[in-house]
Design an enzyme around this catalytic site. Sequence first.
Site, PDB file in Angstrom:
ATOM      1  N   SER A 254       0.476  -1.291   0.367  1.00 57.98           N
ATOM      2  CA  SER A 254      -0.044  -0.029  -0.308  1.00 57.98           C
ATOM      3  C   SER A 254       0.826   1.264  -0.533  1.00 57.98           C
ATOM      4  O   SER A 254       1.571   1.450  -1.187  1.00 57.98           O
ATOM      5  CB  SER A 254      -0.758  -0.087   0.925  1.00 57.98           C
ATOM      6  OG  SER A 254      -2.707   0.893   1.158  1.00 57.98           O
TER       7      SER A 254
ATOM      8  N   ASP B 246     -10.130  -3.637  -5.199  1.00 59.72           N
ATOM      9  CA  ASP B 246      -8.997  -2.275  -4.520  1.00 59.72           C
ATOM     10  C   ASP B 246      -9.707  -1.034  -5.256  1.00 59.72           C
ATOM     11  O   ASP B 246      -9.302  -1.397  -6.803  1.00 59.72           O
ATOM     12  CB  ASP B 246      -8.336  -3.004  -4.372  1.00 59.72           C
ATOM     13  CG  ASP B 246      -6.878  -2.628  -3.337  1.00 59.72           C
ATOM     14  OD1 ASP B 246      -7.435  -0.911  -3.133  1.00 59.72           O
ATOM     15  OD2 ASP B 246      -5.972  -2.834  -2.789  1.00 59.72           O
TER      16      ASP B 246
ATOM     17  N   HIS C   5      -8.327  -4.854   0.020  1.00 58.28           N
ATOM     18  CA  HIS C   5      -6.999  -3.793  -0.717  1.00 58.28           C
ATOM     19  C   HIS C   5      -6.723  -4.581   1.495  1.00 58.28           C
ATOM     20  O   HIS C   5      -7.267  -4.185   2.291  1.00 58.28           O
ATOM     21  CB  HIS C   5      -7.023  -2.421  -0.131  1.00 58.28           C
ATOM     22  CG  HIS C   5      -5.847  -2.296   0.627  1.00 58.28           C
ATOM     23  ND1 HIS C   5      -5.363  -1.898  -0.743  1.00 58.28           N
ATOM     24  CD2 HIS C   5      -5.190  -1.222   0.979  1.00 58.28           C
ATOM     25  CE1 HIS C   5      -4.013  -0.855  -0.582  1.00 58.28           C
ATOM     26  NE2 HIS C   5      -4.513  -0.691   0.811  1.00 58.28           N
TER      27      HIS C   5
END
Length: 326
Positions: free
Chosen positions: A167, A262, A292
């Site tokens: 991320s 996501d 995610h």
Amino acid sequence: MTDLPVSRPGWLYRLFLHWLKRASKGRDGLPLPETLTPDSLAALRRMTGMPSFPQSLSSIQIRRWREIMVPCSGEGRLARLYRPRGRVTGLVLFMHGGGFVHCDLVSHHGICCRLARHSGAMVLSLDYRLAPEAPFPAAVDDGWEALLWLQEQARALDLPLAVCGDSAGGNLAAVLARRARDHGLDRMAAQLLYYPTVSGLLSPPSREIYGQGFMLTARLLEWYGRQYSRCDRDMLDPDLAPVFADNFVGLARAMIVTAGFDPLRGEAELYTSLLRDAGVAVRLVCFDKAIHGFLNFYAALVDGRRALRLGGQFLRRCFHEAAREG
């Protein structure tokens, strides 16, 4: 190009999303504080700073781990160094996710243990400075100084080097891989990016398609961006949005892992295309039933364990090829 969803996330993901919505009293996404104060920020970090699995059990998979100080940010930053069993194949700088605002060495401890195990590499997980107290480019600067230090260790040990992150950490890893090329870091062999955020103000269709109902919402992405960036111009800076780099030729070979549901999926796909067009060897892997952050669910979900295994195997291959070429 991101396709419209043809199914729902896996049932365990749906169960988690249902629980999250109830815990948030009907709100969509993580329960972020309405007003950001020192107390509310500390509470958020406590909530997200918990390990995914008991640290003592995660540590069984590796030879040992220890905390060290890495010379960056003036006085240095705390880091955890994970050593696998058997022969060490390389060194990896790991940058944890958390929107540049939260998560820490503890929240990603198990991930780093598994990554060290599967790659055969020593993994250095860095406690870089967080926003909003330390906005962009503080995290980049910390990561770069740590990478320069790790480059010295790689030379001394005659080992190849890689960057990895998930991320927001995937964003930082991509930025560091480009800096490594620009500054001629000769040990850089690979970059492993898990569902990275890389497009800044550029908004691929996935941000709208998956921007509600799947934990990481469009509202959350905007909130994180406000905490990390100093102004809108930052969101066009390649050190914050790697897709705006001048060129991608000569970057380290890459593996990019995405989740089907996501909002960041589209920008990871775009970044993959940019790398391929520049002649960079890159592999894109999508876990189409996942949301995610699924890496943090590895203790309960096979997707997380498989993604870490695939990533570790990718790094091991890259290190083997680098050793053979060098």
